[in-house]
Scaffold this active site. Sequence first.
Site, PDB file in Angstrom:
ATOM      1  N   ASP A  31     -49.490  48.638 -19.743  1.00 52.73           N
ATOM      2  CA  ASP A  31     -49.952  49.987 -19.402  1.00 52.73           C
ATOM      3  C   ASP A  31     -50.021  50.838 -20.665  1.00 52.73           C
ATOM      4  O   ASP A  31     -48.996  51.087 -21.311  1.00 52.73           O
ATOM      5  CB  ASP A  31     -48.986  50.618 -18.394  1.00 52.73           C
ATOM      6  CG  ASP A  31     -49.514  51.915 -17.795  1.00 52.73           C
ATOM      7  OD1 ASP A  31     -50.406  52.526 -18.393  1.00 52.73           O
ATOM      8  OD2 ASP A  31     -49.015  52.307 -16.726  1.00 52.73           O
ATOM      9  N   SER A  69     -47.973  57.619 -11.571  1.00 53.41           N
ATOM     10  CA  SER A  69     -48.373  58.162 -12.859  1.00 53.41           C
ATOM     11  C   SER A  69     -47.800  59.574 -13.018  1.00 53.41           C
ATOM     12  O   SER A  69     -46.582  59.741 -13.001  1.00 53.41           O
ATOM     13  CB  SER A  69     -49.896  58.125 -13.004  1.00 53.41           C
ATOM     14  OG  SER A  69     -50.283  58.321 -14.338  1.00 53.41           O
ATOM     15  N   HIS A 124     -52.314  49.965 -16.145  1.00 53.84           N
ATOM     16  CA  HIS A 124     -51.908  51.153 -15.411  1.00 53.84           C
ATOM     17  C   HIS A 124     -52.187  51.021 -13.913  1.00 53.84           C
ATOM     18  O   HIS A 124     -51.461  51.590 -13.089  1.00 53.84           O
ATOM     19  CB  HIS A 124     -52.649  52.369 -15.973  1.00 53.84           C
ATOM     20  CG  HIS A 124     -52.097  53.686 -15.538  1.00 53.84           C
ATOM     21  ND1 HIS A 124     -50.821  54.098 -15.840  1.00 53.84           N
ATOM     22  CD2 HIS A 124     -52.650  54.694 -14.816  1.00 53.84           C
ATOM     23  CE1 HIS A 124     -50.607  55.305 -15.340  1.00 53.84           C
ATOM     24  NE2 HIS A 124     -51.700  55.689 -14.701  1.00 53.84           N
TER      25      HIS A 124
END
Length: 721
Positions: free
Chosen positions: A646, A560, A684
């Site tokens: 995501d 991320s 995600h």
Amino acid sequence: MSNEISFPVPVKQPVVRSFHGDDFVDNYEWFREENNPQVKAHIEAENAWFAARTAHLQTEQENIAKQIASHTKENDVSPAIQNGEYWYWTQTWEGKSYPALYRVAVQDYPQRPDPALVSGEATLVYDANELAQGQEFFAIGAKAFTADGKYCALGVDYTGGEQFQLRIHEVESGTIVDESVRDLGYGICFSNDGKHLYYLRNDEAWRSYQLWRHEIGTDPSQDQLLFQEDDELFTIFFSPSQDGKWLVLHIVSTLTREERLFSLVDVDAAPILVSPRRHGLDYAVEVSGDHLVVVHNLHNQNFTVATAPLGSSEPEQWQTVLEAQAGERINGVAAFANFLAVYLRQNGGTAIQVLPRLVTPEDVAENSSLLDKAVWGEPVLVPKSEAATVEIGPNYQWHTSELVFLSESLLQAPSVCVYEVNTGEVRVLKQEEVPGFNAQDYREYRMWATAEDGTQIPLTVVHHVDVVPDGTNPTFVYGYGSYEVSIDPWFDANRIPIFSRGIVYAIAHVRGGGEMGRAWYEGGKFANKPNSFSDFVAATKHLVAVGLADPQRIAAEGRSAGGLLMGAVTNLAPELYRVVHAGVPFVDALTTILKPELPLTVGEWEEWGNPIESAEIYEVMKSYSPYENIKAVEYPAILATTSINDVRVSFVEPTKWVAKLRETVTNDQVARPIVMHTEMVAGHGGGSGRYKRWESRARELAFIFDQLGLVKSGCGCNCAG
């Protein structure tokens, strides 16, 4: 393996991005076209190329997945935790991806029961394996129980897109009583009478912005909107108070916070605004019966614990209970009838302090003048081992003398513990069993690297006791460094394949995280963001300098915002790393932050800065955004992983990044390939269920191990050479 492998080459459709006198030509922005069939075709081609390029690693992937499974007790139960009038625990089974939740009544078992001994008398609350049947993805985003325990509400997600469906069922019969509400955000909570349920909704930018109340069994069109946040810098979430009487609505941006109280006892009562938002004032409240406990930064950037009336008040009137001292950062509190638990950071690690309540709510009810007395006693530190990461665990009871907390480290398996407030005793309810793993075979310790500006950067290091600092050890460095998130040492059986192969594993606690207090975070955000990247490089070089790392065999990993870190350090020091894994990576940072119409972008301006309005921030972001700073030199082998659903970091970012990497760098795409793998039904966090997670991790680690020269049966092309 032949060198004539053809990786996907997308067409170029140049568009010009113009801001602050700078024109940037972007050839791959067209990947954002949702209905363009070429986008899906390209993603599928990338997956096919990844499969072809890693076909020789199939056995290694299987071995890693088996190793992870071998260190996992698949048939297991958690300790029983009281919530209302019931003891609850989870159970897992070999061959099943998800846990089930069970319970027994407290009236039948006044003392904490052993789930293994009472399982025959337990009631099944739900089995997630049954709920997930036939679904490629399944996740429970939130759950709640009515005060009497009759009903259980779940927010379930079947796509990974983090939009949930409401499911309310009667626990004893299993009968579904309401599943009419769709597209919920995170968080659900019942009113005290069990007739209403509170939930959140997101806007088109996937920002949680509305609080709703639903009457059980009625048409959702009749639901009541209780609060809407129109400022796009702010998002909302809520939590029930420990005494069960209030829903605390948290309205937050990166820099500012506002709290409102909604009664769960009288649903028609007007909400209470604790204190109007004030730019830069970050505060959070816990209800402590007759007053509020507030954690705020009005006078101390590392936060203060204070008391306030149960109602509206001015921050200047809040009465200080506990100040963060040098080297500390107070993160939050949990209030109970007879004590207060404070969660904080001390010298880069975690700690919990407990303050006894000297004046109880019952005392005040009898004599209101007691409110003027000192309510809280001196803090007492909850004992823990030096290397352990601790956090406040699942505590649902208002009247209790026990604090449940969690303890673990990179080598210490997770333990559910109880701190007895009256005696200071710590009891371990359960430590997770890790078959075949002996922590005594490894060392875990803290070391410090020196950054370019002289700042000392902490690293947490683990390696086998037989490792010698002779410069020959393969090394794996992990980092994050954003949002004041601390990457504390926590246990993960997925790391054992790294440890067991003689790899030196290190976490670089770079600026931008929260490990060393608020100043540590601010030292790695806005115009200071490049510090995060140079810190990571300095930490890596330190591992080489002290002989722990072989300079030719270093892997780096981040996810991320940590994926942004990976892209940036790869541009900054491509010669330093042999292989890089960037998970769901934020690698097209400037383009994204320049698009307020994209999910979550506006709220991100308080983390990264606003490059639309600020030419300085634009230049800083342009200087580090990975997509825009790729060099025509040899890069590490790179694996980018992402998910099609995501909503936090779009798959578009790594897809563009990988395409541009391949056309720019000088890598031999056999010896040092640049590859991407996309989960087609996930969000995600990747795929759902532990077996899919093991498979995903095995896929990633096999690629990394191959590049580090640790795969015995390779493809014959000297992949690590």
